[in-house]
Design an enzyme around this catalytic site. Structure first.
Site, PDB file in Angstrom:
ATOM      1  N   SER A 181       1.166  -1.394   0.149  1.00 26.57           N
ATOM      2  CA  SER A 181      -0.094   0.357   0.126  1.00 26.57           C
ATOM      3  C   SER A 181       0.844   0.807   0.108  1.00 26.57           C
ATOM      4  O   SER A 181       1.495   1.405  -1.082  1.00 26.57           O
ATOM      5  CB  SER A 181      -0.948   0.344   1.106  1.00 26.57           C
ATOM      6  OG  SER A 181      -1.507   1.095   1.776  1.00 26.57           O
ATOM      7  N   ASP A 219     -10.112  -4.181  -4.798  1.00 25.99           N
ATOM      8  CA  ASP A 219      -8.934  -3.335  -4.279  1.00 25.99           C
ATOM      9  C   ASP A 219     -10.568  -1.991  -3.916  1.00 25.99           C
ATOM     10  O   ASP A 219     -10.260  -1.417  -4.839  1.00 25.99           O
ATOM     11  CB  ASP A 219      -7.824  -2.951  -4.601  1.00 25.99           C
ATOM     12  CG  ASP A 219      -7.443  -2.568  -3.181  1.00 25.99           C
ATOM     13  OD1 ASP A 219      -7.595  -1.569  -2.310  1.00 25.99           O
ATOM     14  OD2 ASP A 219      -5.822  -2.634  -3.185  1.00 25.99           O
ATOM     15  N   HIS A 268      -7.538  -4.901  -0.590  1.00 26.31           N
ATOM     16  CA  HIS A 268      -6.766  -4.723  -0.031  1.00 26.31           C
ATOM     17  C   HIS A 268      -5.783  -5.615   0.972  1.00 26.31           C
ATOM     18  O   HIS A 268      -5.906  -5.475   1.952  1.00 26.31           O
ATOM     19  CB  HIS A 268      -6.739  -3.167   0.557  1.00 26.31           C
ATOM     20  CG  HIS A 268      -5.735  -2.793   0.737  1.00 26.31           C
ATOM     21  ND1 HIS A 268      -5.287  -1.531  -0.438  1.00 26.31           N
ATOM     22  CD2 HIS A 268      -4.969  -1.351   1.307  1.00 26.31           C
ATOM     23  CE1 HIS A 268      -4.228  -0.882  -0.053  1.00 26.31           C
ATOM     24  NE2 HIS A 268      -3.864  -0.775   0.857  1.00 26.31           N
TER      25      HIS A 268
END
Length: 255
Positions: free
Chosen positions: A118, A180, A231
């Site tokens: 991320s 995501d 995610h």
């Protein structure tokens, strides 16, 4: 002189140490979040030392300015507002100190990988591919590779002006879940396309065929999508990361 200021954890290799992977976490996490992954991959990569830094705490705008561990501020997940370039460059300097510490301890930079999830993925792209424009002196690292998991390209409007002379030969693994909800899959793909169209890196859609798979771990970006994944890093992505690491930092020591 680079001085390590980040706190970090270390997972030691189980045989002769010949390579290092520095794992950079996402917002609100810390280095401990990587322990399950390092435990999963350690047996296949017994020569690897894992360095797991903790980001400093700072107010993060997208989370109502809550104080969280973060490598830089993020105004929103639309990624349309002005980016926190000073925060990014400060984090690059902090990661540089970790890389330099490994080099000073005898590990060649060509045997070091930066891996990020991320926001950590964004910062390892800047640190791994960036040159003099993102750090105080030095043309940038000639690393074994960079691995991005659910990340994005930071400072994309001027990234081309920031790259090091080693960027075009850097192997990059990029994994991204198709569902995501935070860092959209389409945004991840667009980021990879910017690296190809504006910077000049080779780009392979690693899930498209055997030719792309054969080139996995070579210079350029191998972008793999994972159907239905949010995610997070699914088991298939973790297996692909393991294969990438085995290719770019193979166990070449018999001890």
């Amino acid at each position: 002189m680079s001085i390590v200021t980040l706190p970090f954890l270390v997972v030691q290799p189980t045989k002769t140490h010949t390579a290092t992977v520095i794992c950079v976490h996402g917002i609100g996490d810390d280095g401990r979040g990587w322990i399950p992954l390092t435990n999963e991959l350690a047996s296949a990569l017994p020569h690897v030392k894992w360095v797991l830094p903790h980001a400093p705490q700072r107010p993060v705008t997208v989370y109502n300015k809550e104080w969280l561990r973060a490598w830089f501020d993020i105004p929103s997940f639309s990624f349309t507002e002005t980016e926190d370039a000073p925060g990014m460059l400060d984090s690059v300097r902090k990661l540089d100190a970790l890389v330099k510490a490994e080099v000073d301890a005898g590990i060649p930079q060509e045997r070091i990988v930066l891996n990020g999830f991320s926001q950590g993925g964004a910062i390892v792209l800047l640190s791994g591919l960036g040159g003099r424009a993102v750090r105080e002196g030095g043309e940038g690292w000639k690393l074994a590779g960079v691995a991005v998991m659910s990340g994005w390209l930071p400072l994309r409007d001027r990234f081309k002006s920031l790259i090091s002379p080693h960027a075009l030969t850097m192997p990059v693994f990029w994994g991204h879940g198709t569902d995501d909800p935070l860092v959209r899959y389409s945004f991840g793909r667009k980021s990879a396309e910017i690296l190809k169209d504006q910077v000049g890196l080779a780009l392979r859609w690693g899930d498209k065929g055997e030719a792309e798979r054969a080139a996995f771990g070579s210079a350029g970006v191998s972008f793999l999508g994972y159907n239905g994944v949010l995610h997070a890093a699914c088991s298939k992505e973790r297996a692909d990361l393991k294969e990438f690491l085995k290719r770019v930092i193979p166990d070449n020591h018999s001890g």
